[in-house]
Design a protein around this motif. Structure first.
Motif, PDB file in Angstrom:
ATOM      1  N   GLN A 106      16.543  92.707  32.440  1.00 54.46           N
ATOM      2  CA  GLN A 106      16.841  91.519  33.507  1.00 54.46           C
ATOM      3  C   GLN A 106      17.818  90.677  33.018  1.00 54.46           C
ATOM      4  O   GLN A 106      18.834  90.059  33.794  1.00 54.46           O
ATOM      5  CB  GLN A 106      15.512  90.560  33.620  1.00 54.46           C
ATOM      6  CG  GLN A 106      14.508  91.463  34.343  1.00 54.46           C
ATOM      7  CD  GLN A 106      13.045  90.515  34.419  1.00 54.46           C
ATOM      8  OE1 GLN A 106      12.904  89.841  33.463  1.00 54.46           O
ATOM      9  NE2 GLN A 106      12.407  90.676  35.537  1.00 54.46           N
ATOM     10  N   GLN A 107      18.071  90.518  31.656  1.00 56.47           N
ATOM     11  CA  GLN A 107      19.089  89.772  31.230  1.00 56.47           C
ATOM     12  C   GLN A 107      20.554  90.307  31.310  1.00 56.47           C
ATOM     13  O   GLN A 107      21.620  89.625  31.707  1.00 56.47           O
ATOM     14  CB  GLN A 107      18.922  89.669  29.458  1.00 56.47           C
ATOM     15  CG  GLN A 107      17.795  88.809  28.951  1.00 56.47           C
ATOM     16  CD  GLN A 107      17.935  89.042  27.573  1.00 56.47           C
ATOM     17  OE1 GLN A 107      16.941  89.761  26.877  1.00 56.47           O
ATOM     18  NE2 GLN A 107      18.621  88.129  26.635  1.00 56.47           N
ATOM     19  N   VAL A 108      20.538  91.759  31.186  1.00 54.78           N
ATOM     20  CA  VAL A 108      21.821  92.606  31.483  1.00 54.78           C
ATOM     21  C   VAL A 108      22.047  92.197  33.084  1.00 54.78           C
ATOM     22  O   VAL A 108      23.408  91.846  33.281  1.00 54.78           O
ATOM     23  CB  VAL A 108      21.655  93.913  31.249  1.00 54.78           C
ATOM     24  CG1 VAL A 108      22.810  94.501  31.904  1.00 54.78           C
ATOM     25  CG2 VAL A 108      21.536  94.063  29.749  1.00 54.78           C
ATOM     26  N   THR A 109      21.171  92.208  33.837  1.00 51.26           N
ATOM     27  CA  THR A 109      21.507  92.034  35.226  1.00 51.26           C
ATOM     28  C   THR A 109      21.837  90.579  35.561  1.00 51.26           C
ATOM     29  O   THR A 109      22.843  89.969  36.313  1.00 51.26           O
ATOM     30  CB  THR A 109      20.486  92.413  36.228  1.00 51.26           C
ATOM     31  OG1 THR A 109      19.956  93.790  35.713  1.00 51.26           O
ATOM     32  CG2 THR A 109      20.750  92.262  37.414  1.00 51.26           C
ATOM     33  N   GLU A 110      20.951  89.699  35.177  1.00 51.13           N
ATOM     34  CA  GLU A 110      21.465  88.199  35.388  1.00 51.13           C
ATOM     35  C   GLU A 110      22.418  87.478  34.414  1.00 51.13           C
ATOM     36  O   GLU A 110      23.094  86.731  35.121  1.00 51.13           O
ATOM     37  CB  GLU A 110      20.180  87.484  35.453  1.00 51.13           C
ATOM     38  CG  GLU A 110      18.986  87.963  36.387  1.00 51.13           C
ATOM     39  CD  GLU A 110      17.868  87.672  36.135  1.00 51.13           C
ATOM     40  OE1 GLU A 110      17.547  86.693  35.289  1.00 51.13           O
ATOM     41  OE2 GLU A 110      16.577  88.149  36.843  1.00 51.13           O
ATOM     42  N   GLU A 111      22.449  87.943  33.314  1.00 50.99           N
ATOM     43  CA  GLU A 111      23.351  87.063  32.523  1.00 50.99           C
ATOM     44  C   GLU A 111      24.746  87.833  31.930  1.00 50.99           C
ATOM     45  O   GLU A 111      25.716  87.115  31.837  1.00 50.99           O
ATOM     46  CB  GLU A 111      22.641  86.558  30.936  1.00 50.99           C
ATOM     47  CG  GLU A 111      21.371  86.071  31.079  1.00 50.99           C
ATOM     48  CD  GLU A 111      20.655  85.895  29.892  1.00 50.99           C
ATOM     49  OE1 GLU A 111      21.341  86.037  28.981  1.00 50.99           O
ATOM     50  OE2 GLU A 111      19.246  85.597  29.986  1.00 50.99           O
ATOM     51  N   TYR A 112      24.939  89.083  32.243  1.00 52.60           N
ATOM     52  CA  TYR A 112      25.787  90.116  31.957  1.00 52.60           C
ATOM     53  C   TYR A 112      26.541  90.508  33.226  1.00 52.60           C
ATOM     54  O   TYR A 112      27.319  91.378  33.132  1.00 52.60           O
ATOM     55  CB  TYR A 112      25.713  90.774  30.752  1.00 52.60           C
ATOM     56  CG  TYR A 112      25.377  90.359  29.441  1.00 52.60           C
ATOM     57  CD1 TYR A 112      26.285  89.975  28.575  1.00 52.60           C
ATOM     58  CD2 TYR A 112      24.016  89.956  29.152  1.00 52.60           C
ATOM     59  CE1 TYR A 112      26.072  89.183  27.276  1.00 52.60           C
ATOM     60  CE2 TYR A 112      23.615  89.463  27.902  1.00 52.60           C
ATOM     61  CZ  TYR A 112      24.677  89.005  26.931  1.00 52.60           C
ATOM     62  OH  TYR A 112      24.391  88.644  25.810  1.00 52.60           O
ATOM     63  N   ASN A 113      26.078  90.008  34.440  1.00 58.04           N
ATOM     64  CA  ASN A 113      26.670  90.785  35.691  1.00 58.04           C
ATOM     65  C   ASN A 113      26.519  92.258  35.444  1.00 58.04           C
ATOM     66  O   ASN A 113      27.198  92.877  36.088  1.00 58.04           O
ATOM     67  CB  ASN A 113      27.919  90.243  35.834  1.00 58.04           C
ATOM     68  CG  ASN A 113      28.322  88.991  35.828  1.00 58.04           C
ATOM     69  OD1 ASN A 113      27.526  88.225  36.807  1.00 58.04           O
ATOM     70  ND2 ASN A 113      29.128  88.440  35.561  1.00 58.04           N
ATOM     71  N   GLY A 114      25.341  92.812  35.035  1.00 54.62           N
ATOM     72  CA  GLY A 114      24.982  94.237  35.101  1.00 54.62           C
ATOM     73  C   GLY A 114      25.784  94.947  34.189  1.00 54.62           C
ATOM     74  O   GLY A 114      25.471  96.226  34.115  1.00 54.62           O
ATOM     75  N   GLN A 115      26.619  94.412  33.421  1.00 58.39           N
ATOM     76  CA  GLN A 115      27.400  95.209  32.218  1.00 58.39           C
ATOM     77  C   GLN A 115      26.947  94.746  30.831  1.00 58.39           C
ATOM     78  O   GLN A 115      26.909  93.588  30.374  1.00 58.39           O
ATOM     79  CB  GLN A 115      28.969  94.656  32.369  1.00 58.39           C
ATOM     80  CG  GLN A 115      29.673  94.719  33.859  1.00 58.39           C
ATOM     81  CD  GLN A 115      29.456  96.269  34.059  1.00 58.39           C
ATOM     82  OE1 GLN A 115      29.896  97.345  33.192  1.00 58.39           O
ATOM     83  NE2 GLN A 115      29.300  96.693  35.101  1.00 58.39           N
ATOM     84  N   PHE A 116      26.517  95.752  30.173  1.00 57.36           N
ATOM     85  CA  PHE A 116      25.741  95.674  28.969  1.00 57.36           C
ATOM     86  C   PHE A 116      27.078  95.199  27.861  1.00 57.36           C
ATOM     87  O   PHE A 116      28.216  95.418  27.774  1.00 57.36           O
ATOM     88  CB  PHE A 116      25.708  97.201  28.107  1.00 57.36           C
ATOM     89  CG  PHE A 116      24.045  97.388  28.589  1.00 57.36           C
ATOM     90  CD1 PHE A 116      23.248  97.375  27.464  1.00 57.36           C
ATOM     91  CD2 PHE A 116      23.797  97.815  29.824  1.00 57.36           C
ATOM     92  CE1 PHE A 116      21.893  97.620  27.908  1.00 57.36           C
ATOM     93  CE2 PHE A 116      22.413  98.071  30.144  1.00 57.36           C
ATOM     94  CZ  PHE A 116      21.338  97.957  28.891  1.00 57.36           C
ATOM     95  N   PRO A 117      26.802  94.197  27.109  1.00 59.12           N
ATOM     96  CA  PRO A 117      27.756  93.734  25.906  1.00 59.12           C
ATOM     97  C   PRO A 117      28.132  95.090  25.081  1.00 59.12           C
ATOM     98  O   PRO A 117      27.290  96.003  25.080  1.00 59.12           O
ATOM     99  CB  PRO A 117      26.963  92.870  25.133  1.00 59.12           C
ATOM    100  CG  PRO A 117      25.465  92.972  25.426  1.00 59.12           C
ATOM    101  CD  PRO A 117      25.579  93.587  26.892  1.00 59.12           C
ATOM    102  N   THR A 118      29.205  94.973  24.444  1.00 59.70           N
ATOM    103  CA  THR A 118      29.700  96.079  23.562  1.00 59.70           C
ATOM    104  C   THR A 118      29.378  95.777  22.216  1.00 59.70           C
ATOM    105  O   THR A 118      29.471  96.901  21.260  1.00 59.70           O
ATOM    106  CB  THR A 118      31.149  96.492  23.943  1.00 59.70           C
ATOM    107  OG1 THR A 118      31.976  95.311  23.696  1.00 59.70           O
ATOM    108  CG2 THR A 118      31.323  96.981  25.566  1.00 59.70           C
ATOM    109  N   GLU A 119      29.277  94.653  21.721  1.00 60.38           N
ATOM    110  CA  GLU A 119      29.106  94.180  20.162  1.00 60.38           C
ATOM    111  C   GLU A 119      27.689  94.468  19.923  1.00 60.38           C
ATOM    112  O   GLU A 119      27.001  93.834  20.488  1.00 60.38           O
ATOM    113  CB  GLU A 119      29.835  92.990  20.137  1.00 60.38           C
ATOM    114  CG  GLU A 119      31.158  92.818  20.303  1.00 60.38           C
ATOM    115  CD  GLU A 119      32.260  93.761  19.304  1.00 60.38           C
ATOM    116  OE1 GLU A 119      31.553  93.977  18.326  1.00 60.38           O
ATOM    117  OE2 GLU A 119      33.456  93.963  19.807  1.00 60.38           O
TER     118      GLU A 119
END
Length: 309
Positions: A106-119
């Motif tokens: 849910q965080q990835v979808t809602e806070e990162y626009n569906g894109q996983f952070p890379t760091e």
């Protein structure tokens, strides 16, 4: 890094150490489907599932999970009770791991626009994702992590390098990162974890699995295979029985061998006149002769060992 470790790196051909491990891994390793993907969601699912479950059992559960929820968005839209129920039905350990995985999606979808952070530091902001898991996802999905240091890796480093073995407070992380080739966290972390899981387990299989670090390994040279998670010496490791087994295997492969050549092949610290030299080797061969397994031919200028016919 300790002064002892710094000296080891200065005196050791670390490029050869690195090449040996990478070549070993590329030549043959266990096949797991998450090793064939760079999708961070798929890798995160495998990492969370593997925290309490043997890898062989994870495969079916991982594939079934992704069939049902193939993306982070699909998982974020699922009912939490369904996700927890799946976890329970597949005996994947604590149910809160399923809850956190659902919240991370849910965080990835809602806070990162569906894109996983890379760091790694950003990945560690996801629910239930600690520093180890964050670094693993960064390594395997984005080739952007530090050296992974889990129980298996600690065991490998402790056995392989005397500087770690003899340290009062081993600095595993610093040594592991110094040893990892720059920009190669994906293959390196997979390779060293495979080494710990296959060749350097609690009961090591150095020769059977063709461990690529035998040339440098403190444990292989000394026969001391203790480690942080192996507090007592396995009775077989470093025993005469183990070295007799190596002799039989080599003579079976080569028909016959000169004594010193055989000695160097079964023990990297073999020196003809040393503690583990010709006298020690002849005692092993004498044991094998009594068992009707080997013989030494003294007829020529150089003694030759061979299996008895």
């Amino acid at each position: 890094m300790t002064a002892e470790s710094a000296q080891w790196f200065a005196e050791t051909d670390t490029e050869s150490v690195q090449d040996a491990l990478r070549s070993w891994y590329r030549a043959d390793h266990r096949s797991f489907p998450w090793r064939e993907t760079t999708d961070p969601y798929e890798i995160l699912v495998s990492e969370v599932m593997s925290q309490q479950t043997q890898l062989g059992r994870v495969v079916d559960a991982w594939e079934a999970f992704l069939d049902q929820w193939p993306t982070a968005k699909a998982l974020s839209e699922a009912e939490r009770s369904d996700v927890v129920g799946f976890w329970t039905n597949h005996s994947l350990g604590y149910n809160n791991r399923a809850k956190y995985l659902h919240e991370a999606a849910q965080q990835v979808t809602e806070e990162y626009n569906g894109q996983f952070p890379t760091e790694p530091t950003e990945l560690a902001e996801l629910m239930g994702v600690g520093p180890y898991t964050a670094n693993a996802v960064a390594s395997f999905a984005f080739n952007n992590g530090d050296a992974v240091v889990d129980t298996n890796v600690k065991r490998v480093l402790y056995r392989a390098f005397a500087e770690i073995h003899n340290a009062d407070d081993p600095d595993y992380e610093t040594v592991a990162n110094a040893l990892m080739p720059a920009g190669e966290s994906r293959i390196w972390n997979n390779a060293i974890m495979e080494l710990g899981g296959v060749a350097c387990g609690k009961t090591p299989r150095c020769d059977e699995e063709g461990c690529p670090w035998r040339e440098w390994c403190h444990a292989y040279q000394t026969g001391d295979f203790t480690a942080p998670d192996v507090p007592t010496q396995p009775s077989f490791e470093g025993s005469r029985r183990q070295f007799r087994g190596r002799i039989v295997r080599l003579l079976g492969e080569h028909d016959e061998m000169e004594l010193d050549t055989l000695g160097h092949r079964i023990r990297v610290d073999y020196t003809p006149d040393g503690e583990h030299g010709r006298e020690w080797l002849r005692e092993l061969l004498s044991d094998l002769a009594e068992d009707g397994l080997a013989e030494v031919d003294e007829a020529g200028d150089v003694p030759i060992a061979r299996l008895q016919k």
